[in-house]
Design a protein around this motif. Structure first.
Motif, short mmCIF file in Angstrom:
data_model
loop_
_atom_site.label_atom_id
_atom_site.label_comp_id
_atom_site.label_asym_id
_atom_site.label_seq_id
_atom_site.Cartn_x
_atom_site.Cartn_y
_atom_site.Cartn_z
N THR A 1 -0.26 -2.88 2.11
CA THR A 1 0.99 -3.27 1.47
C THR A 1 0.95 -2.96 -0.03
O THR A 1 1.89 -2.40 -0.59
N ASP A 2 -0.15 -3.28 -0.67
CA ASP A 2 -0.32 -3.02 -2.10
C ASP A 2 -0.38 -1.53 -2.40
O ASP A 2 0.20 -1.06 -3.39
N THR A 3 -1.06 -0.78 -1.56
CA THR A 3 -1.16 0.67 -1.74
C THR A 3 0.22 1.31 -1.64
O THR A 3 0.58 2.15 -2.46
N ILE A 4 0.99 0.91 -0.63
CA ILE A 4 2.33 1.45 -0.45
C ILE A 4 3.20 1.11 -1.66
O ILE A 4 3.91 1.97 -2.20
N GLU A 5 3.15 -0.12 -2.10
CA GLU A 5 3.94 -0.55 -3.25
C GLU A 5 3.59 0.29 -4.49
O GLU A 5 4.47 0.79 -5.19
N LYS A 6 2.31 0.45 -4.75
CA LYS A 6 1.86 1.22 -5.92
C LYS A 6 2.35 2.66 -5.86
O LYS A 6 2.86 3.20 -6.85
N LYS A 7 2.21 3.30 -4.70
CA LYS A 7 2.63 4.69 -4.55
C LYS A 7 4.14 4.84 -4.74
O LYS A 7 4.60 5.80 -5.37
N LEU A 8 4.92 3.92 -4.19
CA LEU A 8 6.37 4.01 -4.31
C LEU A 8 6.83 3.76 -5.74
O LEU A 8 7.77 4.40 -6.22
N ILE A 9 6.18 2.85 -6.43
CA ILE A 9 6.50 2.60 -7.84
C ILE A 9 6.23 3.86 -8.66
O ILE A 9 7.06 4.27 -9.49
N GLU A 10 5.09 4.47 -8.45
CA GLU A 10 4.72 5.68 -9.19
C GLU A 10 5.68 6.84 -8.89
O GLU A 10 6.03 7.61 -9.79
N ILE B 1 7.25 -5.02 3.19
CA ILE B 1 7.11 -6.17 4.08
C ILE B 1 6.27 -5.79 5.29
O ILE B 1 6.59 -4.82 5.99
N ASN B 2 5.23 -6.57 5.54
CA ASN B 2 4.39 -6.36 6.72
C ASN B 2 5.06 -7.06 7.90
O ASN B 2 5.17 -8.28 7.93
N GLU B 3 5.50 -6.28 8.87
CA GLU B 3 6.17 -6.82 10.06
C GLU B 3 5.30 -6.71 11.31
O GLU B 3 5.79 -6.84 12.43
N SER B 4 4.01 -6.49 11.13
CA SER B 4 3.12 -6.28 12.27
C SER B 4 3.15 -7.46 13.24
O SER B 4 3.14 -7.27 14.46
N HIS B 5 3.21 -8.67 12.71
CA HIS B 5 3.21 -9.87 13.55
C HIS B 5 4.39 -9.90 14.52
O HIS B 5 4.31 -10.52 15.58
N MET B 6 5.47 -9.22 14.18
CA MET B 6 6.66 -9.20 15.04
C MET B 6 6.47 -8.32 16.28
O MET B 6 7.30 -8.33 17.17
N HIS B 7 5.38 -7.56 16.30
CA HIS B 7 5.15 -6.61 17.39
C HIS B 7 3.97 -6.99 18.28
O HIS B 7 3.52 -6.17 19.09
N ALA B 8 3.50 -8.20 18.13
CA ALA B 8 2.39 -8.68 18.97
C ALA B 8 2.78 -8.58 20.44
O ALA B 8 3.90 -8.94 20.82
N GLY C 1 -1.94 -8.48 14.40
CA GLY C 1 -2.71 -8.56 13.16
C GLY C 1 -2.73 -7.22 12.44
O GLY C 1 -2.30 -6.20 12.96
N GLY C 2 -3.23 -7.25 11.25
CA GLY C 2 -3.38 -6.02 10.48
C GLY C 2 -2.09 -5.59 9.81
O GLY C 2 -1.17 -6.37 9.62
N GLU C 3 -2.06 -4.32 9.44
CA GLU C 3 -0.91 -3.75 8.73
C GLU C 3 -0.50 -2.44 9.41
O GLU C 3 -0.78 -1.36 8.93
N THR C 4 0.16 -2.58 10.55
CA THR C 4 0.53 -1.41 11.33
C THR C 4 2.03 -1.13 11.33
O THR C 4 2.44 -0.02 11.62
#
Length: 93
Positions: A4-13, A23-30, A39-42
């Protein structure tokens, strides 16, 4: 660093957004796939307002974001929902 932080940083740059939410929505796809517990960031959603999108079509905006995040997509980011807008355009968020 979290994805999430990596994506945010890249998009800001890349886009210098006025507004940005990653927004991490991985939990919605369990349970959608055998063995996936949500779990995780998928599965991520990006909401972004940037003057860089002024005059660009919706498809061009999506392509620009996907190009910036290609390494993350290639490394296993399974789903990326994108809600891009230029300043002054209506958003649902």
């Amino acid at each position: 660093m979290l994805l999430t932080d990596t994506i945010e940083k890249k998009l800001i740059e890349a886009f210098h957004p006025e507004r940005l939410a990653v927004i991490n929505e991985s939990h919605m796809h369990a349970g959608h796939q055998p063995g996936f517990d949500g779990g995780g960031e998928t599965h991520m959603r990006v909401r972004i307002v940037s003057s860089a999108f002024t005059g660009m079509s919706r498809v061009a905006r999506h392509r620009a974001i996907n190009d910036v995040l290609k390494p993350e997509l290639d490394a296993g980011l399974h789903a990326l929902a994108v809600e891009p807008a230029a300043p002054g355009e209506a958003t649902r968020w």
